[in-house]
Write an enzyme that holds these catalytic residues in place. Sequence first.
Site, PDB file in Angstrom:
ATOM      1  N   HIS A  73       0.872  -1.189   0.000  1.00  0.00           N
ATOM      2  CA  HIS A  73       0.000   0.000   0.000  1.00  0.00           C
ATOM      3  C   HIS A  73       0.899   1.227   0.000  1.00  0.00           C
ATOM      4  CE1 HIS A  73       1.015  -0.434   4.208  1.00  0.00           C
ATOM      5  NE2 HIS A  73       0.420   0.692   4.547  1.00  0.00           N
ATOM      6  N   HIS A 120       1.429   3.856   1.889  1.00  0.00           N
ATOM      7  CA  HIS A 120       1.896   4.617   3.045  1.00  0.00           C
ATOM      8  C   HIS A 120       3.415   4.779   2.910  1.00  0.00           C
ATOM      9  CE1 HIS A 120      -1.478   4.190   6.291  1.00  0.00           C
ATOM     10  NE2 HIS A 120      -1.355   5.461   5.933  1.00  0.00           N
ATOM     11  N   ASP A 155       5.908   4.594   4.905  1.00  0.00           N
ATOM     12  CA  ASP A 155       6.864   3.626   5.473  1.00  0.00           C
ATOM     13  C   ASP A 155       7.076   2.439   4.528  1.00  0.00           C
ATOM     14  OD1 ASP A 155       4.169   3.314   6.373  1.00  0.00           O
ATOM     15  OD2 ASP A 155       4.761   1.902   7.943  1.00  0.00           O
TER      16      ASP A 155
HETATM   17 ZN    ZN Z   1       3.122   0.554   7.763  1.00  0.00          ZN
HETATM   18 ZN    ZN Z   2       0.083   1.530   6.490  1.00  0.00          ZN
END
Ligand code: ZN
Ligand code: ZN
Length: 274
Positions: free
Chosen positions: A57, A59, A61
């Site tokens: 996904h 995000h 990080d």
């Molecule tokens: Zn994460």
């Molecule tokens: Zn996440």
Amino acid sequence: MLGTAGGPTPKAGRSAPAQAVVVGDRIYLVDCGDGVARQLALAQLPIRELRAIFITHQHSDHNAGYGPLWLLGWTAGLSTVDAYGPPPLERMTRLLFEAYAFDIETRIADEGRAPLAPLVRPHEITEGGEIFKDDRVKVTAAVNRHPPIAHSFAYRFDTADRSIVISGDTNYSEAVIALAKGADVLVHEALYRPYFERPDAPQAPSVRQHIVASHTDVEDIGRVAAAAGVKQLVLSHFVPSDPPDAVSDEQWLAGVKKHYSGRVVLGRDLMEVA
Ligand SMILES: [Zn+2]
Ligand SMILES: [Zn+2]
């Protein structure tokens, strides 16, 4: 296990999320946390053997190392790499090439390097099912539960002798259980919920709410692993993972073991899961 931290804040004790699935001499990468190119080097996994990237996904990080991976890997003999992940992967790739244009054009003109652009092939995925297959591995995606992100995935790798499932970021998910049925290894993200529910928790209420709604508490991880009947469970993406001793090994394990009696491993950076 290239990076086992969870969340975007840079951590001293763990690198950002990334896993390498190695099949023979070929590398398949799941997530591109910041520093993933160096983590590959530290793991002595040659970047020229990277075949495909799977981003769970978008995000930060999980994707902050995506551009640097191929930009820096280019001079290390990167070959053609297919990158799979949710939107806006194609736009991100295009804009990253634009951001890096000065270096890329300089090296092509000055060092005589072959163009980088043809080597990176992004493919957006918006639903579960089989998304990749070659002579070594079949990769199946399932939509997990990581609100507010709709396009967030878990991935299953089936090879001749092993099946490995990586949960991505998710709350308790029936789709992850179904994907992981009978797998040899389940790498599951890990939340220690009591840490965020204590009265003096420093996080803003909105952040705390996001964390509890979009990640899986250790007790639920045990339920997932038991329901899927996986042979081995590896915890990763520890929330919290800073400070390193915020949650003890015993605390992580105790929650999981309430419901799962199989082998449980607490992931560490550069650990090889056999
Ligand atoms: Zn994460
Ligand atoms: Zn996440």
